[in-house]
Design a protein around this motif. Structure first.
Motif, PDB file in Angstrom:
ATOM      1  N   ALA A  78       0.905  -1.200  -0.114  1.00 46.81           N
ATOM      2  CA  ALA A  78       0.059   0.038  -0.096  1.00 46.81           C
ATOM      3  C   ALA A  78       0.907   1.124  -0.006  1.00 46.81           C
ATOM      4  CB  ALA A  78      -0.915   0.174   1.144  1.00 46.81           C
ATOM      5  N   VAL A  79       2.124   1.121   0.863  1.00 45.71           N
ATOM      6  CA  VAL A  79       2.858   2.388   0.764  1.00 45.71           C
ATOM      7  C   VAL A  79       3.375   2.528  -0.456  1.00 45.71           C
ATOM      8  CG1 VAL A  79       5.037   3.468   1.844  1.00 45.71           C
ATOM      9  CG2 VAL A  79       3.198   2.181   3.108  1.00 45.71           C
ATOM     10  N   ALA A  80       3.805   1.417  -1.061  1.00 44.65           N
ATOM     11  CA  ALA A  80       4.353   1.676  -2.406  1.00 44.65           C
ATOM     12  C   ALA A  80       3.532   2.193  -3.645  1.00 44.65           C
ATOM     13  CB  ALA A  80       4.716   0.152  -2.924  1.00 44.65           C
ATOM     14  N   VAL A  81       2.479   1.956  -3.374  1.00 43.02           N
ATOM     15  CA  VAL A  81       1.137   2.459  -4.476  1.00 43.02           C
ATOM     16  C   VAL A  81       1.163   4.143  -4.062  1.00 43.02           C
ATOM     17  CG1 VAL A  81      -1.135   2.587  -5.118  1.00 43.02           C
ATOM     18  CG2 VAL A  81       0.347   0.396  -4.738  1.00 43.02           C
ATOM     19  N   ILE A  82       1.058   4.419  -2.807  1.00 43.82           N
ATOM     20  CA  ILE A  82       0.841   5.639  -2.354  1.00 43.82           C
ATOM     21  C   ILE A  82       2.094   6.551  -3.070  1.00 43.82           C
ATOM     22  CG2 ILE A  82       0.957   7.231  -0.592  1.00 43.82           C
ATOM     23  CD1 ILE A  82      -0.720   4.958   1.115  1.00 43.82           C
ATOM     24  N   LEU A  83       3.360   6.092  -2.681  1.00 45.73           N
ATOM     25  CA  LEU A  83       4.526   6.789  -3.187  1.00 45.73           C
ATOM     26  C   LEU A  83       4.406   6.944  -4.722  1.00 45.73           C
ATOM     27  CD1 LEU A  83       7.485   5.793  -0.697  1.00 45.73           C
ATOM     28  CD2 LEU A  83       6.029   7.747  -0.897  1.00 45.73           C
ATOM     29  N   PHE A  84       4.142   5.847  -5.280  1.00 38.08           N
ATOM     30  CA  PHE A  84       4.245   5.713  -6.853  1.00 38.08           C
ATOM     31  C   PHE A  84       3.350   6.826  -7.409  1.00 38.08           C
ATOM     32  CE2 PHE A  84       2.050   4.363 -10.689  1.00 38.08           C
ATOM     33  CZ  PHE A  84       3.055   4.503 -11.485  1.00 38.08           C
ATOM     34  N   GLU A  85       2.077   6.970  -6.863  1.00 40.43           N
ATOM     35  CA  GLU A  85       1.057   8.052  -7.144  1.00 40.43           C
ATOM     36  C   GLU A  85       1.731   9.458  -6.877  1.00 40.43           C
ATOM     37  OE1 GLU A  85      -1.879  10.849  -6.686  1.00 40.43           O
ATOM     38  OE2 GLU A  85      -0.941  10.234  -5.034  1.00 40.43           O
ATOM     39  N   GLY A  86       2.417   9.624  -5.684  1.00 40.38           N
ATOM     40  CA  GLY A  86       2.861  10.959  -5.372  1.00 40.38           C
ATOM     41  C   GLY A  86       3.922  11.294  -6.434  1.00 40.38           C
ATOM     42  N   VAL A 235      -4.646   0.613 -16.914  1.00 44.67           N
ATOM     43  CA  VAL A 235      -4.437   0.528 -15.430  1.00 44.67           C
ATOM     44  C   VAL A 235      -4.229  -0.424 -14.728  1.00 44.67           C
ATOM     45  CG1 VAL A 235      -5.913   1.060 -13.514  1.00 44.67           C
ATOM     46  CG2 VAL A 235      -6.293   2.836 -15.088  1.00 44.67           C
ATOM     47  N   PRO A 236      -4.655  -1.633 -15.408  1.00 45.59           N
ATOM     48  CA  PRO A 236      -4.117  -2.872 -14.705  1.00 45.59           C
ATOM     49  C   PRO A 236      -2.773  -3.265 -15.008  1.00 45.59           C
ATOM     50  CG  PRO A 236      -6.303  -3.227 -15.813  1.00 45.59           C
ATOM     51  CD  PRO A 236      -5.979  -1.860 -15.992  1.00 45.59           C
ATOM     52  N   VAL A 237      -2.244  -2.860 -16.267  1.00 46.41           N
ATOM     53  CA  VAL A 237      -0.535  -3.005 -16.615  1.00 46.41           C
ATOM     54  C   VAL A 237      -0.037  -1.932 -15.753  1.00 46.41           C
ATOM     55  CG1 VAL A 237       0.911  -2.463 -18.326  1.00 46.41           C
ATOM     56  CG2 VAL A 237      -1.031  -3.762 -19.144  1.00 46.41           C
ATOM     57  N   LEU A 238      -0.180  -0.837 -15.357  1.00 45.07           N
ATOM     58  CA  LEU A 238       0.237  -0.021 -14.583  1.00 45.07           C
ATOM     59  C   LEU A 238       0.379  -0.568 -13.038  1.00 45.07           C
ATOM     60  CD1 LEU A 238       1.542   2.907 -14.617  1.00 45.07           C
ATOM     61  CD2 LEU A 238      -0.510   3.829 -13.761  1.00 45.07           C
ATOM     62  N   PHE A 239      -0.690  -1.142 -12.654  1.00 47.85           N
ATOM     63  CA  PHE A 239      -0.468  -1.584 -11.251  1.00 47.85           C
ATOM     64  C   PHE A 239       0.190  -2.779 -11.019  1.00 47.85           C
ATOM     65  CE2 PHE A 239      -2.880  -0.573  -7.596  1.00 47.85           C
ATOM     66  CZ  PHE A 239      -3.773   0.531  -7.905  1.00 47.85           C
ATOM     67  N   VAL A 240       0.096  -3.743 -12.014  1.00 48.74           N
ATOM     68  CA  VAL A 240       1.060  -4.822 -12.080  1.00 48.74           C
ATOM     69  C   VAL A 240       2.586  -4.427 -12.285  1.00 48.74           C
ATOM     70  CG1 VAL A 240       1.822  -7.115 -13.417  1.00 48.74           C
ATOM     71  CG2 VAL A 240      -0.681  -6.342 -12.846  1.00 48.74           C
ATOM     72  N   GLY A 241       2.664  -3.384 -13.105  1.00 54.72           N
ATOM     73  CA  GLY A 241       3.882  -3.052 -13.390  1.00 54.72           C
ATOM     74  C   GLY A 241       4.981  -2.529 -11.991  1.00 54.72           C
ATOM     75  N   LEU A 242       3.940  -1.615 -11.264  1.00 50.37           N
ATOM     76  CA  LEU A 242       4.592  -0.997 -10.093  1.00 50.37           C
ATOM     77  C   LEU A 242       4.697  -1.919  -9.218  1.00 50.37           C
ATOM     78  CD1 LEU A 242       2.811   0.111  -7.440  1.00 50.37           C
ATOM     79  CD2 LEU A 242       1.387   1.098  -9.244  1.00 50.37           C
ATOM     80  N   LEU A 243       3.812  -3.044  -8.978  1.00 51.77           N
ATOM     81  CA  LEU A 243       3.935  -4.050  -7.867  1.00 51.77           C
ATOM     82  C   LEU A 243       5.163  -4.887  -7.957  1.00 51.77           C
ATOM     83  CD1 LEU A 243       0.158  -5.145  -7.350  1.00 51.77           C
ATOM     84  CD2 LEU A 243       1.605  -3.758  -5.636  1.00 51.77           C
ATOM     85  N   MET A 244       5.561  -5.396  -9.259  1.00 55.27           N
ATOM     86  CA  MET A 244       6.487  -6.219  -9.879  1.00 55.27           C
ATOM     87  C   MET A 244       7.881  -5.155  -9.756  1.00 55.27           C
ATOM     88  SD  MET A 244       8.118  -9.006 -10.616  1.00 55.27           S
ATOM     89  CE  MET A 244       6.280  -9.883 -11.050  1.00 55.27           C
ATOM     90  N   THR A 245       7.822  -4.042  -9.944  1.00 60.07           N
ATOM     91  CA  THR A 245       9.154  -2.995  -9.639  1.00 60.07           C
ATOM     92  C   THR A 245       9.203  -3.146  -8.112  1.00 60.07           C
ATOM     93  OG1 THR A 245       8.551  -1.872 -11.772  1.00 60.07           O
ATOM     94  CG2 THR A 245      10.117  -0.872 -10.052  1.00 60.07           C
ATOM     95  N   PHE A 246       8.391  -2.862  -7.333  1.00 58.90           N
ATOM     96  CA  PHE A 246       8.426  -2.658  -5.947  1.00 58.90           C
ATOM     97  C   PHE A 246       9.150  -4.166  -5.398  1.00 58.90           C
ATOM     98  CE2 PHE A 246       6.955  -3.609  -1.573  1.00 58.90           C
ATOM     99  CZ  PHE A 246       7.386  -2.674  -0.897  1.00 58.90           C
ATOM    100  N   ALA A 247       8.479  -5.446  -5.786  1.00 59.01           N
ATOM    101  CA  ALA A 247       8.839  -6.507  -5.278  1.00 59.01           C
ATOM    102  C   ALA A 247      10.414  -6.985  -5.655  1.00 59.01           C
ATOM    103  CB  ALA A 247       8.184  -7.421  -5.850  1.00 59.01           C
ATOM    104  N   LEU A 248      10.774  -6.518  -7.035  1.00 55.83           N
ATOM    105  CA  LEU A 248      12.123  -6.945  -7.392  1.00 55.83           C
ATOM    106  C   LEU A 248      13.014  -6.259  -6.732  1.00 55.83           C
ATOM    107  CD1 LEU A 248      11.857  -7.175 -11.143  1.00 55.83           C
ATOM    108  CD2 LEU A 248      12.159  -9.106  -9.747  1.00 55.83           C
ATOM    109  N   ALA A 249      13.064  -4.968  -6.375  1.00 52.95           N
ATOM    110  CA  ALA A 249      14.033  -4.074  -5.844  1.00 52.95           C
ATOM    111  C   ALA A 249      14.010  -4.340  -4.450  1.00 52.95           C
ATOM    112  CB  ALA A 249      13.454  -2.362  -6.089  1.00 52.95           C
ATOM    113  N   ASP A 250      12.860  -4.515  -4.004  1.00 51.56           N
ATOM    114  CA  ASP A 250      12.739  -4.990  -2.327  1.00 51.56           C
ATOM    115  C   ASP A 250      13.547  -6.553  -2.068  1.00 51.56           C
ATOM    116  OD1 ASP A 250      11.727  -3.288  -0.455  1.00 51.56           O
ATOM    117  OD2 ASP A 250      10.589  -4.966   0.509  1.00 51.56           O
ATOM    118  N   THR A 251      13.658  -7.389  -3.000  1.00 48.73           N
ATOM    119  CA  THR A 251      14.028  -8.391  -2.910  1.00 48.73           C
ATOM    120  C   THR A 251      15.810  -8.292  -2.716  1.00 48.73           C
ATOM    121  OG1 THR A 251      12.477  -9.500  -4.299  1.00 48.73           O
ATOM    122  CG2 THR A 251      14.523 -10.821  -3.893  1.00 48.73           C
TER     123      THR A 251
END
Length: 645
Positions: A78-86, A235-251
């Motif tokens: 959720a924080v990742a989505v919030i910062l992405f929107e910011g 919008v779905p592609v955008l959501f999936v992309g940001l979640l995958m970006t967050f997950a890869l970097a966080d790994t």
């Protein structure tokens, strides 16, 4: 094993269950925001109180009991989505004169804030240097989840609002990474980890997150600009992309995902995508839901026993941070800039903390405790205390402080009139005499000559262009009236600005032939009608015939029914409440108004002057005289003047 399963089942049975708990979090979070909107109070305060009530006070929601190990990942995503929107909202082209201040608050303010916060923790809260350095890095953040709602309610001027918004969004991932760096140093001394290895891993993780975020942003722009993704899937592609970006970097490096998604959002937000408006609106709606949910979850996760661990030093810590560390950081960072001293002081006294601080502090506090740093357990309660105090403090003082320093727009909601006709000028004069802020905008310079001659504020250019966003303090004009001779343009203006201001605050003149089925438009397009369905041509002809504007203040003695009886030919245009709220009128017969309400109406040239001493004697043409207070003036106004040439 069986006993553990039975214990866990009993533990789950004691609660509402994950589905009901999830629904309750949503209802409480959105309900708190709605209640705050109705009461005109900061939403963050209500969400914080609501979370504590449904969490530790009543026990209705216990995130660990109801959601288990998923609580942490849910909050992180959720924080990742919030910062992405910011990040998407940070437009480099519109920084303008705030650019230098933003650069200083990021490049100088972040490290300086880290140092000042660390000293405050060490000297005031008596934390060890290890815990102070880690928590001090986290305290760089100022919370975009808190800043955004506060800015909306404070009606702040553009430059200080930009400085606070950019600082909050950009420094959020920087604060998390500062904590990562400090934690790595702590591990070097407490876990026999080689310094070179820790530095290499941290540096590689940060670089990887930054490159990944930029690459993900460019890839998204490439896909959207080339039509490689259909509109309904963007919008779905955008959501999936940001979640995958967050997950890869966080790994690769924990908490570096925040940097990756912020960079990704920044690239997309500055790419000038045709579908950007739709993407941004959807992200804003998602952010409202996520902010509500995250605040409720974090407040519900509070362990009251942890707060009992704090002593008088916690109060000293809060005073040191709010009264010394934050002001010193901002004032030193902005020293030598052209930013006015009032703006510097306002920013220095504004530093609310939010979701990221609590989430990251709780994580690293536990890690420090596990690594052998005993006072690491104090970080979580200190973080929650800091968030609570700053949210409440700034929630109730930010708007008054902005008004005191002259940095807030007027409390009275103004009217933005699109179209510079004679009718618009007369209406603007009437509103201005009624003490309502007015701005007339028109892309035709000649159409604004009358308005300028009448002393009205004007904007030459397209109200939907970037120049308007950079020049006009839109928060000062919460109502829009589209009254040009182009029906299609009126509809476009109201449709575009209605998404920002709310459909209840945009109006337009009736379109020609709109009563015919082949010319009818969907209800989602355009603004609300006013003036009894009269078109621009009708109002223009009325003005040429000598119709004039007059304002009447209703009282207990002079009611709406009496006004209608006295002025049967009057065409109500709008009403102004005692609080200055404006509502345009479409059907005059259904109009409702109480004592203290003012009615602005068009009167025919043969209406004459009201009888001296009558309740309507206070009504006059504001284009010629000042507006009196109802029936206080015994003198009658002069008759209608001839139309402007």
């Amino acid at each position: 094993m069986a006993q553990e399963i039975a214990t866990q089942a009993a533990h789950q049975a004691a609660g509402l269950g994950p589905v009901m708990a999830f629904a309750l979090v949503g209802i409480v979070g959105v309900g708190a925001q709605w209640l705050a909107w109705r009461l005109r109070l900061p939403a963050i305060v209500f969400m914080l109180i609501a979370g504590v009530l449904v969490g530790p006070v009543t026990g209705l929601v216990d995130p660990m009991r109801d959601f288990g190990d998923l609580t942490g990942p849910l909050i992180s995503l959720a924080v990742a989505v919030i910062l992405f929107e910011g990040g998407m909202s940070l437009d480099l082209h519109r920084l303008g004169d705030a650019r230098a201040g933003v650069m200083r608050l990021v490049l100088i303010g972040a490290p300086l804030g880290w140092l000042m916060s660390t000293l405050a923790l060490r000297l005031a809260a008596d934390l060890s240097w290890e815990s102070a350095a880690v928590f001090g890095g986290i305290m760089i953040v100022t919370g975009p989840t808190v800043i955004a709602p506060l800015l909306r309610s404070a009606r702040l001027a553009r430059r200080p609002a930009q400085l606070l918004q950019w600082e909050a969004i950009v420094n959020d991932p920087i604060g998390a990474l500062a904590a990562v760096l400090a934690y790595g140093v702590v591990l070097v001394f407490h876990a026999d980890l080689a310094l070179s290895k820790a530095a290499l891993e941290t540096g590689f993780g940060i670089l990887f997150a930054l490159v990944l975020g930029l690459a993900a942003g460019r890839a998204t722009v490439w896909a959207f600009q080339g039509g490689r993704v259909p509109e309904f899937m963007k919008v779905p592609v955008l959501f999936v992309g940001l979640l995958m970006t967050f997950a890869l970097a966080d790994t690769i490096l924990h908490e570096s995902g925040l940097l990756a998604v912020t960079a990704m959002g920044l690239v997309i937000g500055n790419a000038d995508l045709p579908a950007y408006t739709e993407l941004r609106r959807f992200k804003e709606h998602a952010t409202v839901l996520l902010v509500s949910g995250v605040f409720i979850l974090l407040a519900a996760s509070l362990d009251l026993s942890q707060l009992a661990m704090l002593d008088w030093r916690a109060a000293g810590f809060i005073i040191a941070v709010v009264g010394i560390a934050r002001p010193a950081t901002v004032l030193l960072s902005l020293m030598g800039t052209t930013i006015a001293w009032k703006e510097r002081l306002f920013i220095a006294l504004t530093g609310p903390r939010g979701v990221v601080l609590v989430a990251v502090a709780g994580l690293f506090g536990q890690r420090l405790a596990d690594a052998g740093v005993e006072d690491g357990a104090l970080i979580a309660p200190l973080a929650f205390l800091l968030v609570t105090v700053t949210v409440v403090l700034h929630g109730f003082t930010l708007a008054p402080l902005a008004r005191f320093l002259g940095l807030a727009d007027t409390d009275k909601p103004g009217v933005l009139i699109v179209g510079g006709s004679r009718f618009s000028t007369r209406l603007g004069e009437a509103l201005q005499k009624a003490d309502v802020p007015v701005l007339i905008a028109d892309p035709n310079h000649q159409h604004l000559i009358r308005a300028r001659a009448a002393g009205l504020k004007t904007f030459y250019g397209d109200i939907l262009g970037e120049a308007a966003e950079d020049t006009i303090e839109r928060l000062a004009y919460s109502n829009v009236l589209a009254v040009t001779d182009n029906d299609a343009y009126n509809t476009l203006v109201c449709t575009d600005l209605g998404a920002e201001l709310g459909r209840a605050h945009v109006w337009q003149v009736a379109r020609q032939k709109e009563d015919q089925r082949r010319h009818a438009l969907p209800t989602q397009l355009g603004g609300q009608p006013f003036g009894g369905g009269r078109s621009f041509e009708t109002f223009r002809d009325m003005e040429r015939e000598g119709w004039s504007f007059r304002v009447t203040r209703l009282t207990e003695e002079f009611t709406l029914a009496q006004w209608r009886e006295r002025r049967p030919m009057a065409v109500p245009i709008l009403r102004i409440s005692p609080r200055g709220e404006i509502g345009f009128v479409d059907n005059g017969e259904e109009m409702k108004a109480d004592a203290g309400m003012r009615i602005l109406a068009l009167l025919p040239p043969d209406a004459g002057s009201p009888d001296a001493g009558s309740p309507d004697a206070g009504s006059e043409d504001p284009a010629r005289q000042s507006v009196p207070e109802g029936g206080d003036r015994p003198d009658a106004p002069p008759g209608p003047v001839a139309p402007l040439p």
